[in-house]
Design a protein around this motif. Sequence first.
Motif, PDB file in Angstrom:
ATOM      1  N   LYS A 127       0.837  -1.204   0.000  1.00 53.04           N
ATOM      2  CA  LYS A 127       0.000   0.000   0.000  1.00 53.04           C
ATOM      3  C   LYS A 127       0.871   1.253   0.000  1.00 53.04           C
ATOM      4  O   LYS A 127       0.605   2.221  -0.719  1.00 53.04           O
ATOM      5  CB  LYS A 127      -0.923   0.003   1.225  1.00 53.04           C
ATOM      6  N   ALA A 128       1.922   1.216   0.798  1.00 57.10           N
ATOM      7  CA  ALA A 128       2.816   2.371   0.877  1.00 57.10           C
ATOM      8  C   ALA A 128       3.503   2.637  -0.448  1.00 57.10           C
ATOM      9  O   ALA A 128       3.760   3.795  -0.804  1.00 57.10           O
ATOM     10  CB  ALA A 128       3.859   2.152   1.972  1.00 57.10           C
ATOM     11  N   SER A 129       3.801   1.579  -1.183  1.00 59.21           N
ATOM     12  CA  SER A 129       4.567   1.745  -2.425  1.00 59.21           C
ATOM     13  C   SER A 129       3.838   2.631  -3.432  1.00 59.21           C
ATOM     14  O   SER A 129       4.476   3.393  -4.166  1.00 59.21           O
ATOM     15  CB  SER A 129       4.869   0.370  -3.041  1.00 59.21           C
ATOM     16  N   PHE A 130       2.503   2.539  -3.478  1.00 57.36           N
ATOM     17  CA  PHE A 130       1.749   3.361  -4.429  1.00 57.36           C
ATOM     18  C   PHE A 130       1.926   4.846  -4.118  1.00 57.36           C
ATOM     19  O   PHE A 130       2.136   5.671  -5.023  1.00 57.36           O
ATOM     20  CB  PHE A 130       0.271   2.971  -4.410  1.00 57.36           C
ATOM     21  N   ALA A 131       1.851   5.187  -2.820  1.00 54.77           N
ATOM     22  CA  ALA A 131       2.028   6.581  -2.423  1.00 54.77           C
ATOM     23  C   ALA A 131       3.471   7.036  -2.619  1.00 54.77           C
ATOM     24  O   ALA A 131       3.727   8.172  -3.042  1.00 54.77           O
ATOM     25  CB  ALA A 131       1.621   6.761  -0.962  1.00 54.77           C
TER      26      ALA A 131
END
Length: 314
Positions: free
Chosen positions: A104-108
Amino acid sequence: MRIGVVADASCDLPADFYREHGIGILPVTIRLGDEQLVDERDPAATLRFYAEQLADKGFDAETVPLTAEQIRGRFLERLVLDYDYVFCITITATRSPIFENATKASFAILTDYKTPRSAAGVSGPFALRVVDSRNMFCGTGVLAAEAAQLVRKGAQPNEIRKRLDELRDHICGYMVPGDLYYIRNRGIKKGEKSVGLISYAIGSALDIKPVILCYRGETQPIAKIRSYERAVERMFEHVARQLEAGIDTRHLCISYGGDPGLVPGLPGYERLAAVAHEQGIEILTSIMSATAAVNTGARCVAVAYGGELRSFGE
């Protein structure tokens, strides 16, 4: 291109290996009642945890991985500046939300990285790949070590990505717990039934210890052996035979729930080390992380390598 490797704190590798290869760490917080310990793979702090806190409060301990927002913050603060491409390797998604949170963090991160890089005068794009190791503890260590060694050799991101995707499905991790009582009570707290009451009573009465296999995200007991010492010996004997038959990595990882200096004295280790030397296999020995200890207890012995899965005893 500057390529980095990051692993979560449950990844068992020696502290010297972490430093030598510049592997970043995603810490895990351990709650012990009103106390908190941040597991950042500090060997001295981990030994103190085993000696002073695990026995008294381990049953009630809770591990708290970084949230997606916290992971995003760590990357944007430093990692997007230090590297152009990062491989973030996590414990199996079947045992922890770390992989999900990092994904999830990677997208941001991939949306927001341009601002801090521009402000720091860093040009060019940034890329990130989150990899589920499909294993845990020293099994995750096998994958992280492979990534770090490929980076050291100058491999390009696509080559590293392909190798990790292939290897993670062929990591064989074995573990012998030191204390079934601890494993059982932790399982009850977490709602697991891996060591049932009857099995625990029989195992305790006869001093029977399981050898547990972790493979492709699943864990299961594959042997039940009389005495801890004999179980560890049989596990090491099995791995020594696998080295003789041929494995797919030039290293294997061992971790121990306590002082790793005790590992060479464990039954079966001497032969395993001799075979590894003959085959040109490097043994990476480390203390088992505090995060792992919360779930396995003290004196747990784990070993992992990349290669073909063969029946235990073959």
